[in-house]
Design a protein around this motif. Structure first.
Motif, mmCIF file in Angstrom:
data_model
loop_
_atom_site.group_PDB
_atom_site.id
_atom_site.type_symbol
_atom_site.label_atom_id
_atom_site.label_comp_id
_atom_site.label_asym_id
_atom_site.label_seq_id
_atom_site.Cartn_x
_atom_site.Cartn_y
_atom_site.Cartn_z
ATOM 1 N N GLU A 135 8.279 7.679 -16.064
ATOM 2 C CA GLU A 135 7.524 8.816 -15.950
ATOM 3 C C GLU A 135 8.476 9.992 -16.050
ATOM 4 O OE1 GLU A 135 4.424 8.469 -12.852
ATOM 5 O OE2 GLU A 135 3.440 6.923 -14.143
ATOM 6 N N ARG A 136 9.394 10.019 -15.169
ATOM 7 C CA ARG A 136 10.376 10.945 -15.243
ATOM 8 C C ARG A 136 11.006 11.180 -16.564
ATOM 9 N NH1 ARG A 136 11.563 9.167 -10.014
ATOM 10 N NH2 ARG A 136 13.360 8.088 -10.782
ATOM 11 N N ALA A 137 11.264 9.846 -17.189
ATOM 12 C CA ALA A 137 11.747 10.185 -18.554
ATOM 13 C C ALA A 137 10.897 10.315 -19.525
ATOM 14 C CB ALA A 137 12.420 8.597 -18.854
ATOM 15 N N GLY A 138 9.554 10.752 -19.385
ATOM 16 C CA GLY A 138 8.806 10.963 -20.409
ATOM 17 C C GLY A 138 7.738 10.183 -20.863
ATOM 18 N N PHE A 139 7.851 8.982 -20.310
ATOM 19 C CA PHE A 139 6.889 7.932 -20.513
ATOM 20 C C PHE A 139 5.584 8.299 -19.811
ATOM 21 C CE2 PHE A 139 10.687 5.949 -21.980
ATOM 22 C CZ PHE A 139 10.300 5.243 -23.006
ATOM 23 N N ARG A 140 4.366 7.792 -20.587
ATOM 24 C CA ARG A 140 2.964 7.856 -19.946
ATOM 25 C C ARG A 140 2.235 6.618 -20.329
ATOM 26 N NH1 ARG A 140 5.481 11.158 -17.591
ATOM 27 N NH2 ARG A 140 5.512 13.363 -17.868
ATOM 28 N N PRO A 141 1.343 6.194 -19.321
ATOM 29 C CA PRO A 141 0.520 5.096 -19.516
ATOM 30 C C PRO A 141 -0.356 5.218 -20.656
ATOM 31 C CG PRO A 141 -0.052 5.937 -17.283
ATOM 32 C CD PRO A 141 0.977 6.570 -17.922
ATOM 33 N N ASP A 142 -0.789 4.400 -21.301
ATOM 34 C CA ASP A 142 -1.619 4.649 -22.659
ATOM 35 C C ASP A 142 -2.793 3.971 -22.623
ATOM 36 O OD1 ASP A 142 -1.100 1.652 -23.174
ATOM 37 O OD2 ASP A 142 -0.233 2.243 -25.147
ATOM 38 N N GLY A 143 -3.030 3.272 -21.247
ATOM 39 C CA GLY A 143 -4.579 2.656 -20.973
ATOM 40 C C GLY A 143 -4.221 1.373 -21.313
ATOM 41 N N ALA A 144 -3.372 0.500 -21.875
ATOM 42 C CA ALA A 144 -3.524 -0.989 -22.081
ATOM 43 C C ALA A 144 -3.023 -1.496 -20.821
ATOM 44 C CB ALA A 144 -2.432 -1.290 -23.278
ATOM 45 N N GLU A 145 -3.468 -2.820 -20.417
ATOM 46 C CA GLU A 145 -2.931 -3.628 -19.474
ATOM 47 C C GLU A 145 -3.297 -5.091 -19.793
ATOM 48 O OE1 GLU A 145 -4.734 -2.941 -15.546
ATOM 49 O OE2 GLU A 145 -4.897 -0.844 -15.941
ATOM 50 N N GLU A 146 -2.288 -5.853 -19.146
ATOM 51 C CA GLU A 146 -2.495 -7.246 -19.485
ATOM 52 C C GLU A 146 -1.656 -7.917 -18.314
ATOM 53 O OE1 GLU A 146 1.439 -8.420 -22.424
ATOM 54 O OE2 GLU A 146 -0.638 -8.011 -23.368
ATOM 55 N N PRO A 147 -2.191 -9.257 -17.907
ATOM 56 C CA PRO A 147 -1.509 -9.863 -16.959
ATOM 57 C C PRO A 147 -0.174 -10.716 -17.372
ATOM 58 C CG PRO A 147 -3.284 -11.498 -17.632
ATOM 59 C CD PRO A 147 -3.343 -9.880 -18.424
ATOM 60 N N PHE A 148 0.713 -10.562 -16.416
ATOM 61 C CA PHE A 148 1.803 -11.400 -16.614
ATOM 62 C C PHE A 148 1.759 -12.631 -15.797
ATOM 63 C CE2 PHE A 148 6.211 -12.341 -14.648
ATOM 64 C CZ PHE A 148 6.891 -13.012 -15.608
ATOM 65 N N GLU A 149 1.781 -14.000 -16.211
ATOM 66 C CA GLU A 149 1.867 -14.987 -15.278
ATOM 67 C C GLU A 149 2.880 -15.457 -14.769
ATOM 68 O OE1 GLU A 149 -0.169 -19.412 -15.269
ATOM 69 O OE2 GLU A 149 -1.111 -18.072 -16.450
ATOM 70 N N GLY A 152 1.501 -19.172 -11.660
ATOM 71 C CA GLY A 152 0.245 -19.796 -11.512
ATOM 72 C C GLY A 152 -0.555 -18.208 -11.050
ATOM 73 N N VAL A 153 0.232 -17.155 -10.761
ATOM 74 C CA VAL A 153 -0.752 -15.856 -10.362
ATOM 75 C C VAL A 153 -0.493 -14.825 -11.489
ATOM 76 C CG1 VAL A 153 -0.356 -14.293 -8.741
ATOM 77 C CG2 VAL A 153 0.080 -16.361 -8.015
ATOM 78 N N ALA A 154 -1.586 -14.310 -11.963
ATOM 79 C CA ALA A 154 -1.653 -13.084 -12.486
ATOM 80 C C ALA A 154 -1.146 -11.935 -12.148
ATOM 81 C CB ALA A 154 -2.980 -12.938 -13.192
ATOM 82 N N VAL A 155 -0.062 -11.425 -12.751
ATOM 83 C CA VAL A 155 0.363 -10.045 -12.256
ATOM 84 C C VAL A 155 0.203 -9.091 -13.151
ATOM 85 C CG1 VAL A 155 2.614 -8.998 -11.189
ATOM 86 C CG2 VAL A 155 2.105 -11.523 -10.994
ATOM 87 N N PRO A 156 -0.784 -8.208 -12.934
ATOM 88 C CA PRO A 156 -0.936 -7.178 -13.854
ATOM 89 C C PRO A 156 0.214 -6.154 -14.172
ATOM 90 C CG PRO A 156 -2.045 -6.600 -11.880
ATOM 91 C CD PRO A 156 -1.249 -7.649 -11.739
ATOM 92 N N GLU A 157 0.347 -5.782 -15.639
ATOM 93 C CA GLU A 157 1.277 -4.985 -16.156
ATOM 94 C C GLU A 157 0.510 -3.710 -16.833
ATOM 95 O OE1 GLU A 157 5.271 -7.080 -17.739
ATOM 96 O OE2 GLU A 157 3.444 -7.862 -18.892
ATOM 97 N N VAL A 158 1.090 -2.709 -16.926
ATOM 98 C CA VAL A 158 0.397 -1.588 -17.736
ATOM 99 C C VAL A 158 1.657 -1.165 -18.729
ATOM 100 C CG1 VAL A 158 -0.804 -0.841 -15.689
ATOM 101 C CG2 VAL A 158 1.433 0.030 -16.118
#
Length: 170
Positions: A135-149, A152-158
């Motif tokens: 965020e300090r470098a100018g990036f912003r979340p765009d609303g997309a999310e998906e899990p990284f497994e 066996g555990v789903a770890v959410p990414e944005v």
């Protein structure tokens, strides 16, 4: 990055995962990471690369202390024509010294010079320090999310994005 850098890059990447993702990714997954296997994978990827993926290293006093990698954006393994920052890691002993910022700036500058209008990246949703860094470098979340497994555990990414060209670029 050269083939000779692969072992050090693998060490930085594995230590980076084990440090940054403690408590976010199952310990069994982090403990199973192998510097030797990661280095072999980096060498194979570098040897077989088509030039579309760019690996950058940062050096201090002749030693690799950081690594960044970018290339075509992957959207369900299909190429979208956009660019994605796949990874950026700095050795834990030199965090906070501007190395990550320099790698990110160089990667973004190269992508902008190649005509890419924006850069995307994925970050663990609960990784607050990394999110602040981007965020300090100018990036912003765009609303997309998906899990990284992991183990066996789903770890959410944005997904984050940043304009590289035009009035909003650094």
């Amino acid at each position: 990055m050269t083939l000779d850098d692969c072992a050090r890059v693998a060490e930085i990447r594995v230590r980076g995962w084990q440090t940054a993702y403690e408590g976010l990714i199952p310990r069994s997954y982090l403990d199973g990471l192998s510097v030797t296997e990661d280095a072999a994978r980096r060498r194979r990827t570098l040897e077989q690369g088509d030039g579309g993926v760019v690996n950058l290293v940062a050096e201090r006093d002749g030693s690799v202390v950081g690594w960044a990698c970018h290339g075509p954006h992957r959207d369900d393994e299909a190429r979208s024509g956009e660019v994605e920052l796949y990874a950026i890691y700095v050795h834990p002993d030199v965090l906070g010294q501007g190395i990550g910022q320099a790698l990110l700036r160089e990667s973004a500058d190269r992508c902008a010079a190649a005509g890419h209008e924006r850069m995307l990246l994925w970050v663990l949703k609960e990784n607050a320090p990394a999110r602040r860094f981007y965020e300090r470098a100018g990036f912003r979340p765009d609303g997309a999310e998906e899990p990284f497994e992991a183990a066996g555990v789903a770890v959410p990414e944005v997904r984050y994005t940043r304009v590289l060209t035009g009035g909003d670029a650094d």
